[in-house]
Design a protein around this motif. Structure first.
Motif, PDB file in Angstrom:
ATOM      1  N   ARG B 186       0.834  -1.226   0.000  1.00 39.99           N
ATOM      2  CA  ARG B 186       0.000   0.000   0.000  1.00 39.99           C
ATOM      3  C   ARG B 186       0.860   1.263   0.000  1.00 39.99           C
ATOM      4  NH1 ARG B 186      -2.888  -3.439   3.040  1.00 39.99           N
ATOM      5  NH2 ARG B 186      -1.599  -2.965   4.840  1.00 39.99           N
ATOM      6  N   ASN B 187       1.969   1.231   0.769  1.00 41.41           N
ATOM      7  CA  ASN B 187       2.760   2.452   0.923  1.00 41.41           C
ATOM      8  C   ASN B 187       4.024   2.485   0.088  1.00 41.41           C
ATOM      9  OD1 ASN B 187       0.896   3.286   2.865  1.00 41.41           O
ATOM     10  ND2 ASN B 187       1.987   2.113   4.450  1.00 41.41           N
ATOM     11  N   GLY B 188       4.125   1.622  -0.885  1.00 45.03           N
ATOM     12  CA  GLY B 188       5.332   1.634  -1.718  1.00 45.03           C
ATOM     13  C   GLY B 188       5.657   0.231  -2.192  1.00 45.03           C
ATOM     14  N   VAL B 189       6.827   0.084  -2.757  1.00 46.39           N
ATOM     15  CA  VAL B 189       7.223  -1.214  -3.303  1.00 46.39           C
ATOM     16  C   VAL B 189       8.456  -1.731  -2.556  1.00 46.39           C
ATOM     17  CG1 VAL B 189       8.029  -2.459  -5.345  1.00 46.39           C
ATOM     18  CG2 VAL B 189       6.346  -0.616  -5.577  1.00 46.39           C
ATOM     19  N   ILE B 190       8.397  -2.951  -2.097  1.00 44.75           N
ATOM     20  CA  ILE B 190       9.550  -3.572  -1.454  1.00 44.75           C
ATOM     21  C   ILE B 190      10.302  -4.404  -2.488  1.00 44.75           C
ATOM     22  CG2 ILE B 190      10.300  -5.295   0.224  1.00 44.75           C
ATOM     23  CD1 ILE B 190       7.925  -4.564   1.939  1.00 44.75           C
ATOM     24  N   HIS B 191      11.615  -4.281  -2.485  1.00 46.62           N
ATOM     25  CA  HIS B 191      12.447  -5.084  -3.383  1.00 46.62           C
ATOM     26  C   HIS B 191      13.274  -6.077  -2.585  1.00 46.62           C
ATOM     27  CE1 HIS B 191      11.682  -1.264  -5.492  1.00 46.62           C
ATOM     28  NE2 HIS B 191      11.633  -2.034  -6.580  1.00 46.62           N
ATOM     29  N   LEU B 192      13.601  -7.177  -3.247  1.00 45.36           N
ATOM     30  CA  LEU B 192      14.460  -8.193  -2.638  1.00 45.36           C
ATOM     31  C   LEU B 192      15.452  -8.625  -3.701  1.00 45.36           C
ATOM     32  CD1 LEU B 192      14.976 -10.310  -0.295  1.00 45.36           C
ATOM     33  CD2 LEU B 192      13.332 -11.777  -1.479  1.00 45.36           C
ATOM     34  N   GLY B 193      16.726  -8.688  -3.326  1.00 47.60           N
ATOM     35  CA  GLY B 193      17.737  -9.121  -4.294  1.00 47.60           C
ATOM     36  C   GLY B 193      18.650 -10.138  -3.638  1.00 47.60           C
ATOM     37  N   GLY B 194      19.356 -10.933  -4.437  1.00 55.57           N
ATOM     38  CA  GLY B 194      20.270 -11.892  -3.818  1.00 55.57           C
ATOM     39  C   GLY B 194      21.144 -12.598  -4.814  1.00 55.57           C
ATOM     40  N   ILE B 195      22.286 -13.028  -4.337  1.00 53.25           N
ATOM     41  CA  ILE B 195      23.204 -13.844  -5.121  1.00 53.25           C
ATOM     42  C   ILE B 195      23.661 -15.009  -4.244  1.00 53.25           C
ATOM     43  CG2 ILE B 195      24.047 -12.026  -6.644  1.00 53.25           C
ATOM     44  CD1 ILE B 195      26.466 -11.677  -4.841  1.00 53.25           C
ATOM     45  N   ALA B 196      24.115 -16.048  -4.885  1.00 58.66           N
ATOM     46  CA  ALA B 196      24.605 -17.199  -4.132  1.00 58.66           C
ATOM     47  C   ALA B 196      25.660 -17.922  -4.941  1.00 58.66           C
ATOM     48  CB  ALA B 196      23.459 -18.151  -3.798  1.00 58.66           C
ATOM     49  N   VAL B 261       8.827   1.145   3.492  1.00 64.92           N
ATOM     50  CA  VAL B 261       7.670   0.284   3.784  1.00 64.92           C
ATOM     51  C   VAL B 261       7.979  -0.717   4.892  1.00 64.92           C
ATOM     52  CG1 VAL B 261       6.038  -1.379   2.836  1.00 64.92           C
ATOM     53  CG2 VAL B 261       6.969   0.450   1.375  1.00 64.92           C
ATOM     54  N   THR B 262       7.153  -0.704   5.922  1.00 58.70           N
ATOM     55  CA  THR B 262       7.203  -1.738   6.949  1.00 58.70           C
ATOM     56  C   THR B 262       6.067  -2.704   6.671  1.00 58.70           C
ATOM     57  OG1 THR B 262       8.003  -0.117   8.547  1.00 58.70           O
ATOM     58  CG2 THR B 262       7.132  -2.184   9.429  1.00 58.70           C
ATOM     59  N   PRO B 263       6.388  -3.888   6.135  1.00 62.97           N
ATOM     60  CA  PRO B 263       5.293  -4.793   5.777  1.00 62.97           C
ATOM     61  C   PRO B 263       4.600  -5.331   7.022  1.00 62.97           C
ATOM     62  CG  PRO B 263       7.420  -5.849   5.453  1.00 62.97           C
ATOM     63  CD  PRO B 263       7.709  -4.442   5.852  1.00 62.97           C
ATOM     64  N   GLU B 264       3.280  -5.254   7.021  1.00 68.39           N
ATOM     65  CA  GLU B 264       2.504  -5.723   8.167  1.00 68.39           C
ATOM     66  C   GLU B 264       1.301  -6.509   7.693  1.00 68.39           C
ATOM     67  OE1 GLU B 264       1.834  -1.986  10.043  1.00 68.39           O
ATOM     68  OE2 GLU B 264       3.499  -2.213  11.448  1.00 68.39           O
ATOM     69  N   GLY B 265       0.758  -7.317   8.555  1.00 66.93           N
ATOM     70  CA  GLY B 265      -0.454  -8.069   8.217  1.00 66.93           C
ATOM     71  C   GLY B 265      -0.246  -8.913   6.971  1.00 66.93           C
ATOM     72  N   GLU B 266      -1.154  -8.763   6.031  1.00 67.06           N
ATOM     73  CA  GLU B 266      -1.073  -9.530   4.790  1.00 67.06           C
ATOM     74  C   GLU B 266       0.224  -9.276   4.051  1.00 67.06           C
ATOM     75  OE1 GLU B 266      -4.229  -9.035   1.993  1.00 67.06           O
ATOM     76  OE2 GLU B 266      -5.734  -9.687   3.442  1.00 67.06           O
ATOM     77  N   GLU B 267       0.671  -8.038   4.103  1.00 70.42           N
ATOM     78  CA  GLU B 267       1.896  -7.696   3.374  1.00 70.42           C
ATOM     79  C   GLU B 267       3.108  -8.391   3.997  1.00 70.42           C
ATOM     80  OE1 GLU B 267       1.947  -3.414   3.261  1.00 70.42           O
ATOM     81  OE2 GLU B 267       0.479  -3.342   1.624  1.00 70.42           O
ATOM     82  N   TRP B 268       3.093  -8.514   5.296  1.00 72.49           N
ATOM     83  CA  TRP B 268       4.176  -9.238   5.979  1.00 72.49           C
ATOM     84  C   TRP B 268       4.151 -10.726   5.582  1.00 72.49           C
ATOM     85  CZ3 TRP B 268       8.725  -9.481   7.847  1.00 72.49           C
ATOM     86  CH2 TRP B 268       9.110 -10.494   8.743  1.00 72.49           C
ATOM     87  N   ALA B 269       2.955 -11.261   5.515  1.00 68.50           N
ATOM     88  CA  ALA B 269       2.817 -12.660   5.100  1.00 68.50           C
ATOM     89  C   ALA B 269       3.330 -12.848   3.672  1.00 68.50           C
ATOM     90  CB  ALA B 269       1.361 -13.098   5.205  1.00 68.50           C
ATOM     91  N   ALA B 270       2.969 -11.909   2.800  1.00 64.95           N
ATOM     92  CA  ALA B 270       3.406 -12.003   1.408  1.00 64.95           C
ATOM     93  C   ALA B 270       4.927 -11.840   1.313  1.00 64.95           C
ATOM     94  CB  ALA B 270       2.718 -10.936   0.564  1.00 64.95           C
TER      95      ALA B 270
END
Lengths: 418, 418
Positions: B186-196, B261-270
């Motif tokens: 709702r308040n923005g877009v969260i990104h996740l990145g990674g290498i291995a 963005v602090t993900p909470e509720g459904e957004e935290w689950a997602a």
């Protein structure tokens, strides 16, 4: 064969048939291959005290379960074993096949089925060809024929028949594993004989393979079981080939008392030692003959806090795919050795570890030292390689045996079943 | 890249540099090879919450120990990593080398050394070429140059530099392992990145490899650590290549909050779900890229009494040399699968096990069924093979990933150090 240095016993010929009152033979039943001995029969002319150690795999082969039942009274008079079929994971027909094997052997030898122990090795999940295996058993019992009691075979024939039994339990083994030895006592001579098979699916956790031991010493069932357990712990359970603990592994030990000698005091100590050395010798042959092996590995750990710690470290190193491939490649990659010790879950201080390859020190205080790559290469180019870890955590020690991991192992096991 | 079916997030480009406020690059420092990226630098323009999961090997590499120290306050702003040298088991100089790496990175980036995490991968027991690695770090930091804060690189340049970081941690890896994804909130877009990186010395017990994750979500240190632990448990810890747990394994996770963005509720689950799926994707790539692998194995266990039992069985099968060679040989040797389950030390009823290879049922109630060898062969000739075990002991399940054991694995590891 030469006697063990300073030991009161000596190695002799005759394999598993060497002890008095025992005889053994093998026959060809075409269970999987033609022209291969695949049924072994070991017989004692009198009831023997019997002990067994079995796989800890939760999936247990049908003959193994039957043998455990037949050992309930700690008495047995025969062992029947086959290669070419593990008789494992086939359900009801597997239980029946194992029972039939015991019954046929019993009937041919004039015993109760409960006095016959059964073992199988080979492919898992394929039903036993019952008719073939029973024909093989009958033929084997007939081999004994008039000789029951061992009177009519010449000494040489007796040795040859026992050798057939050793051949009959081999699968991908390339070396026959049979030994015999004798211990002179005040009241007579005690003999010990044994055969084993190994090669693949070999990993410490008792079993790891098949082993059958015979002796004419007079022992109680409890003595025999305890002696077997102790001996297996420092021998068969310290061998690893591929980390796979089989469904069929067992070591059986029969003692028929026919020597008339009950070893006591010093003689008991000597006998115990002889059994251990004997089991270690068989176990080392199994490691040496690991599937596809080109190198024999001995890993010795000293200065550990406890025997269990020493054992864990030695086995972990011996079982590491990366150590094994490095040995195959004759690469002095001692870091992998220390790494394998590290994940063994043993207690030890990594900062106090010294590592030798043969007599070349490659690491001290947990870190590498400048060593001659040439000297290390000379050690690693040998067929037998000794890896030593000196810890400074205590007084306990252990030795494990294994082999390298080679292209040939992959080839053998990529196409075993078909 | 396509989005996960029905998931609220989607896969994007950019690897470990994708989240806002992060950038990453790689340089060539000739640590072991010429013309190979071997120093990776990941940087957040603001201090990030930081979490780590580390090898359980008792022998721990020098940079790993330093990184654990630097994580004490759960804050970090950069990760520096190299390939070509594990910086393990070399004593004092190893500790110093790791410290120097952190200090140089810190000084170039204007940070405190404590805010730099260090990781190494490569050969064990060889001293780090400190001058080369520090030159590489300096060059990497200069790459950021005026771009610190990510402003002056074009989007394409940012992606290319992050890709260099992924290349720089590879050893015998043949596939680059980098992903990124985004979750609209709702308040923005969260990104996740990674290498291995993975390939060899891979065995469940956290570690098993190097993994670096970044996100711009706003998370507490405790949330981050718990999320990482949970995700690693179902991903990196379920991969096995050769059973060897390395001295250097770690997965690090930085969260800099730059998305606001602090993900909470459904957004935290997602978000939780996204991180798990992300880690599983990286983990599967590691299995697929196991040293010498020609087959990717997925072992799924359902109906187990507990998750731990399901995990033990799945990992035991995935790690069995005999199962791995059978898969290499395209041999439907399901007995080895059941055998490996049996020695996993998990609780289960062997008489109630059903086994599938792909969609071909090969065993039921713990014993073989008549199946079409042709259909089984068709499954096993694929590059991706799924093995399913259906137990009837409960509701728990687990999946493990691995690869076959091949001649090439032996070749690679027979001659790694020299």
């Amino acid at each position: 064969m030469c006697s063990e240095k300073n030991s009161p016993w000596k190695w002799i010929d005759g394999g598993v048939g060497a002890p008095q009152g025992f005889q053994a033979t093998g026959t060809m039943a075409e269970i999987k291959y033609k022209d291969k001995y695949d049924v072994a029969l070991i017989y004692s002319r009198v009831p023997a005290q019997a002990a067994g150690v079995f796989t800890r795999n939760k999936v247990k082969a049908h003959p193994l379960l039957l043998t455990q039942k037949h050992l309930a009274n700690s008495l047995a008079q025969a062992i029947v074993a086959n290669s070419g079929n593990a008789n494992a994971c086939v359900g009801e027909p597997g239980d029946r096949a194992a029972e039939v094997m015991a019954k046929i052997a019993a009937s041919e030898l004039g015993l109760k089925a409960e006095d016959v122990l059964v073992a199988s090795t080979g492919v898992i999940g394929v039903e036993m060809p019952v008719e073939r295996v029973t024909q093989g058993i009958t033929k084997a019992a007939q081999d004994f024929g008039a000789t029951k009691g061992g009177q009519s075979w010449t000494a040489q024939e007796k040795i040859e028949h026992a050798h057939q039994a050793a051949l009959a339990i081999m699968t991908t083994d390339t070396l026959v594993k049979e030994f015999a030895c004798e211990l002179p006592c005040r009241n007579g001579v005690i003999h010990l004989g044994g055969i084993a098979k190994g090669s693949g699916m070999i990993h410490p956790n008792m079993g790891t393979m098949l082993g059958f031991l015979t002796t004419d010493a007079k022992l109680s069932a409890a003595q025999l079981q305890e002696l077997l357990r102790q001996s297996v712990d420092v021998s068969f359970n310290m061998v690893t080939v591929d980390g796979d603990t089989s469904t069929n592994d067992m070591v059986l030990f029969l003692a028929n008392g026919e020597s008339g000698v009950t070893p006591e005091g010093e003689e008991w100590a000597a006998f115990q030692e002889m059994v251990k050395v004997f089991c270690i010798r068989l176990a080392k042959e199994i490691a040496r003959d690991g599937e596809g092996a080109t190198k024999f590995l001995e890993v010795q750990v000293t200065g550990a806090e406890s025997s269990e710690d020493a054992r864990r470290i030695a086995k972990s190193i011996c079982g590491s795919s990366l150590v094994k491939t490095a040995m195959f490649g004759e690469d002095a990659n001692w870091g992998r050795i220390l790494c394998a010790a590290g994940y063994s879950e043993a207690r030890f201080d990594p900062a106090k570890v010294t590592i030798y390859l043969g007599d070349v020190q490659v690491a001290k205080n947990g870190k590498g030292v400048n060593f001659s790559e040439e000297e290390a290469k000379a050690v690693l180019s040998q067929k037998d390689i000794k890896i030593s870890l000196l810890l400074e955590d205590g007084e306990a020690e252990a030795t494990a045996w294994g082999c390298d991991l080679t292209h040939e192992y992959v080839t053998i096991n990529g196409d075993y079943r078909t």
